[in-house]
Structure formats: structure tokens, C-alpha cells
Design an enzyme around this catalytic site. Structure first.
Site, short mmCIF file in Angstrom:
data_model
loop_
_atom_site.label_atom_id
_atom_site.label_comp_id
_atom_site.label_asym_id
_atom_site.label_seq_id
_atom_site.Cartn_x
_atom_site.Cartn_y
_atom_site.Cartn_z
N ARG A 52 -8.41 80.25 -104.03
CA ARG A 52 -9.09 79.62 -102.88
C ARG A 52 -8.13 79.51 -101.69
NH1 ARG A 52 -9.00 74.63 -102.19
NH2 ARG A 52 -9.30 74.01 -104.36
N ASP A 180 -17.12 84.70 -79.62
CA ASP A 180 -17.80 85.38 -80.73
C ASP A 180 -17.91 86.85 -80.32
OD1 ASP A 180 -19.64 86.55 -82.49
OD2 ASP A 180 -20.77 84.68 -82.74
N LYS A 205 -21.88 92.20 -89.81
CA LYS A 205 -22.56 93.12 -88.89
C LYS A 205 -21.78 94.44 -88.76
CE LYS A 205 -25.23 89.53 -88.55
NZ LYS A 205 -25.10 88.52 -87.51
C1 LIG Z 1 -25.09 87.12 -87.44
C2 LIG Z 1 -24.28 86.46 -86.40
C3 LIG Z 1 -23.53 85.32 -86.70
C4 LIG Z 1 -23.58 84.64 -88.06
O1 LIG Z 1 -22.88 85.39 -89.01
P1 LIG Z 1 -23.22 85.33 -90.60
O2 LIG Z 1 -22.31 86.36 -91.16
O3 LIG Z 1 -24.68 85.64 -90.73
O4 LIG Z 1 -22.92 83.95 -91.05
C5 LIG Z 1 -22.76 84.76 -85.69
N1 LIG Z 1 -22.73 85.30 -84.46
C6 LIG Z 1 -23.43 86.39 -84.14
C7 LIG Z 1 -23.35 86.94 -82.75
C8 LIG Z 1 -24.23 87.01 -85.09
O5 LIG Z 1 -24.94 88.09 -84.76
#
Ligand SMILES: *Cc1c(COP(=O)(O)O)cnc(C)c1O
Length: 384
Positions: A52, A180, A205
Site C-alpha cells: 500500500r 486536470d 482515458k
Molecule cells: C474521467 C475524468 C475524470 C475522473 O477519472 P476516473 O478515472 O473516472 O476516476 C477526471 N477528470 C476528467 C477530465 C475526466 O474526463
């Protein structure tokens, strides 16, 4: 990695995170399935003792993403994008102000509001493309915000922030900037180089790229911030499984190929949609008259492969279109090799200023003519 040479991101995606080149060494790192390590006595910094806290199967991906983002440190891998986002938002102290884009990824906004309810953090939502409004919210009435959250382009509205201007204003106020970078990928922009303090990814993604894992990552150049992100992961247990980490490394090897192809497909599809009689509005930063075009052209390489589409005929036409596609996959998520689409407001948590009939298209790497034929027939079927 051959670190004496200056390597381009496309090469780093392939060459980073490999085992040492000794005779008969494997080209790929192994998956190590062990929750614990032989260990007694004092544990020196960096030594493995419990999975962990740290485990070696994370390291190749963490090194590779750190190199791609041009970071001073490896990325910190998390069990999901949201876990990485929660870690970044945990840097806001109780009572601090957090400025977020009103059209950020919807669960990011929901998470910020949940935290706000528990710890007295004030959440202020802004139009991230409106630089003056963002700067005013960051400065506040003399008490600067603790953190500015940036998404650019935003999910799902594709607004483009003036990242260098926002970073400069935030730092002048003493405000941390988190970006992000899921939509742009490190091939499209490197927020740390633009001055951001923290970068987060939904690795789920583009980075992993095959819709087969849920993972996240956070990066910071500052050693104290980097240590905070790692500590959060350990004490919250927000960790990735070794198999998922390995799959993400496998996926990121082809990042440049996938992103280049998907972006080219997206730009072509956006261009054709703009001329389609069944289309009311199309958003993609590649379009010369898109509100985000000039900024994206100035600060990004490429325009990403998410397209916003509002068909003529409102929600009924949008739902009919999703029901009529055969090649495109009706599904949430994005950034996989396969093209997919969904109407975002089908989710009750989606922000109410996102239009009801907005379809978010994630353009994949298929042949663009096949994608277009399917979309065109579905648009015609939906507009009857
Ligand atoms: C999908 C997404 C997230 C969340 O990510 P997860 O892997 O689903 O927890 C955060 N920011 C953006 C821009 C996303 O497209």
C-alpha cells in the site's frame, strides 16, 4: 531510459520505464504480485516493505508519465482519476477557498462540494475561459484563494482557459494551481512547464487508452507537494493494483500514435459536422470560429479528440442519434481506441448549465470514413 539524449515525448512514451539493459533482461517489467516484502528493523527511505505504501510495478508507469509531463519527479499513481483529484484537493486547508471551473468534470465539482460541506472550504465556480472573472475569484476580497483548479479544455463544454495568464495571476496572489490534464494529454500541453503546481490525470482515458482500466495519477515538481500527494495515497489507501498499472504502461507506449490519429479524425469529423444540415452546433477547438481556437492554437499542440455536438431537434434527436449509431459505442468515458458518444445530461449530477441536448463524442482511431458514414446515417435517422 537512455537519459543522456534529449528525447521527444513520443519517444519517451516508448523508451521510459524499461528494465536495465543487462544481458537477457526482459524488455518489459514484470508484474509483481506481493502485498509485503521481506523486511526487519528500520526501513530506509525508498525501501519496499508493504504494497500500500509502494510497490515496484507502479514505478515504470510513474517514471514514464513523469517524463512525459517533464516533471522533476515520477508521477504518483492512484486507483482512479478521482482518487488523484481528491489527493490534490486535500491540499486546500480547512477554511480555504477553492476556485473551480463550473464545467469541470462533474464529479470533481461534486467532490469539491462534498469536501466543502465537511471542512468549511469555500468553493467558487467560474467560467474558466473568462480570465478576468477567474482572476477576480482567485484574488477575492483581499483573501486569496488557496487553490485554483483548471481544466482545459473542459469536460464536456470544451472551453479553453488561458493557462499561462491564470498561472501568473494565481502565483502573484499566492494561490496554488492544479490542472486536470486528462483531455489535452501531456502530448498536447505540459502544465508544469506552464507553471502549474499540481497536474492530475484520469489515466483511465488517453494514457491507458484501451478502456480496460480505471486509474489516476498526480504530479508535482515541488518536493513537499509531491510528498503530500504520496502520503495522501498511503494513508487513504487510494492505490492501484499492479495489473492495472502494468496495463497502463502497456497502453501508454502507443500514446503518440493514438492521440495523433484520434485528433486528426476529430478535426475532420468536426469540420464535416459543421456543414451538416441536421447539426445545430458543433464544438471543437480545431474549428477556426470556435471560441477556444486561438488560445488552443497558441498554448497546445493539437486540439484534442473530444467533440461537442448538438443535433437539431433537441434532446429527442440527441437520444435518437445515440440509439442509431452502429459503429460508435453508446457509452460514457473517453480516450479509448474506440469511438464513443453520450448525452451528458442523462446523468443527474451533470452541471445544469451543460445543454440538455449536448452529445460528447470521444473520437477514436478507426478509419475516419467509417466513423463519418455511421455518424451521418445516425444524424439522418435522428432528424426524421
Ligand atoms: C474521467 C475524468 C475524470 C475522473 O477519472 P476516473 O478515472 O473516472 O476516476 C477526471 N477528470 C476528467 C477530465 C475526466 O474526463
Amino acid at each position: 531510459m537512455p537519459d543522456a539524449l534529449p528525447l521527444s515525448p513520443a519517444t519517451l512514451a516508448v523508451a521510459s520505464g524499461r528494465p536495465a539493459r543487462t544481458q537477457a533482461a526482459p524488455v518489459n517489467p514484470p508484474i509483481v504480485l506481493s502485498s509485503t516484502y521481506v523486511s526487519q528493523g528500520e526501513v530506509p527511505a525508498g525501501e519496499l516493505f508493504y504494497a500500500r505504501a509502494d510497490t515496484e510495478t507502479w514505478h515504470p508507469f510513474e517514471e514514464t508519465l513523469g517524463a512525459l509531463e517533464g516533471s522533476a519527479h515520477p508521477a504518483v499513481l492512484f486507483g482512479s482519476g478521482m482518487a488523484a483529484i481528491a489527493a490534490a484537493i486535500s491540499l486546500v486547508p480547512p477554511g480555504g477557498r477553492l476556485v473551480v471551473p463550473r464545467h469541470a468534470y462533474n464529479v470533481t465539482v461534486v467532490h469539491a462540494q462534498d469536501v466543502a460541506g465537511r471542512s468549511g472550504i469555500e468553493v467558487v465556480q467560474v467560467d474558466i475561459a473568462d480570465t478576468d472573472a477567474v482572476v477576480a475569484a482567485v484574488r477575492g476580497d483581499g483573501v486569496p484563494a488557496a487553490m485554483l483548479w483548471v481544466e482545459s479544455p473542459t469536460n464536456p463544454m470544451l472551453e479553453v482557459a488561458d493557462v499561462p495568464a491564470l498561472v501568473a495571476a494565481a502565483h502573484e496572489a499566492g494561490t496554488l494551481v492544479a490542472v486536470d490534464n486528462t483531455f489535452a494529454t501531456p502530448l498536447g500541453q505540459q502544465p508544469l512547464a506552464l507553471g502549474a503546481d499540481v497536474v492530475v490525470h484520469s489515466v483511465t482515458k488517453y494514457l491507458a487508452g484501451h478502456s480496460d482500466v480505471v486509474l489516476g495519477a498526480a504530479l508535482a515538481d515541488d518536493p513537499a507537494l509531491h510528498a503530500d500527494l504520496r502520503r495522501y495515497r498511503t494513508v487513504h489507501g487510494a492505490i492501484a493494483g499492479p495489473t492495472e498499472a502494468w496495463l497502463a504502461l502497456r497502453g501508454v507506449r502507443t500514446l503518440a500514435l493514438r492521440v495523433e490519429r484520434a485528433q486528426a479524425n476529430a478535426a475532420e469529423i468536426a469540420r464535416r459536422l459543421a456543414d451538416h444540415p441536421a447539426v445545430a452546433e458543433v464544438r471543437h477547438p480545431s474549428l477556426p470560429d470556435d471560441p477556444g481556437h486561438a488560445r488552443a492554437a497558441a498554448q497546445m499542440r493539437g486540439f484534442g479528440s473530444i467533440v461537442g455536438l448538438r443535433p437539431r431537434g433537441g434532446v429527442a434527436a440527441a437520444d435518437a442519434l445515440v440509439a442509431a449509431v452502429r459503429l460508435w459505442v453508446p457509452a460514457t468515458s473517453l480516450g479509448g481506441v474506440e469511438s464513443s458518444l453520450e448525452r451528458r445530461r442523462r446523468f443527474p449530477l451533470e452541471t445544469v448549465t451543460v445543454p440538455e441536448d449536448l452529445l460528447r463524442l470521444s473520437v477514436g482511431v478507426e478509419d475516419v470514413e467509417d466513423l463519418w458514414r455511421d455518424l451521418d446515417q445516425a444524424l439522418r435517422a435522428a432528424s426524421l
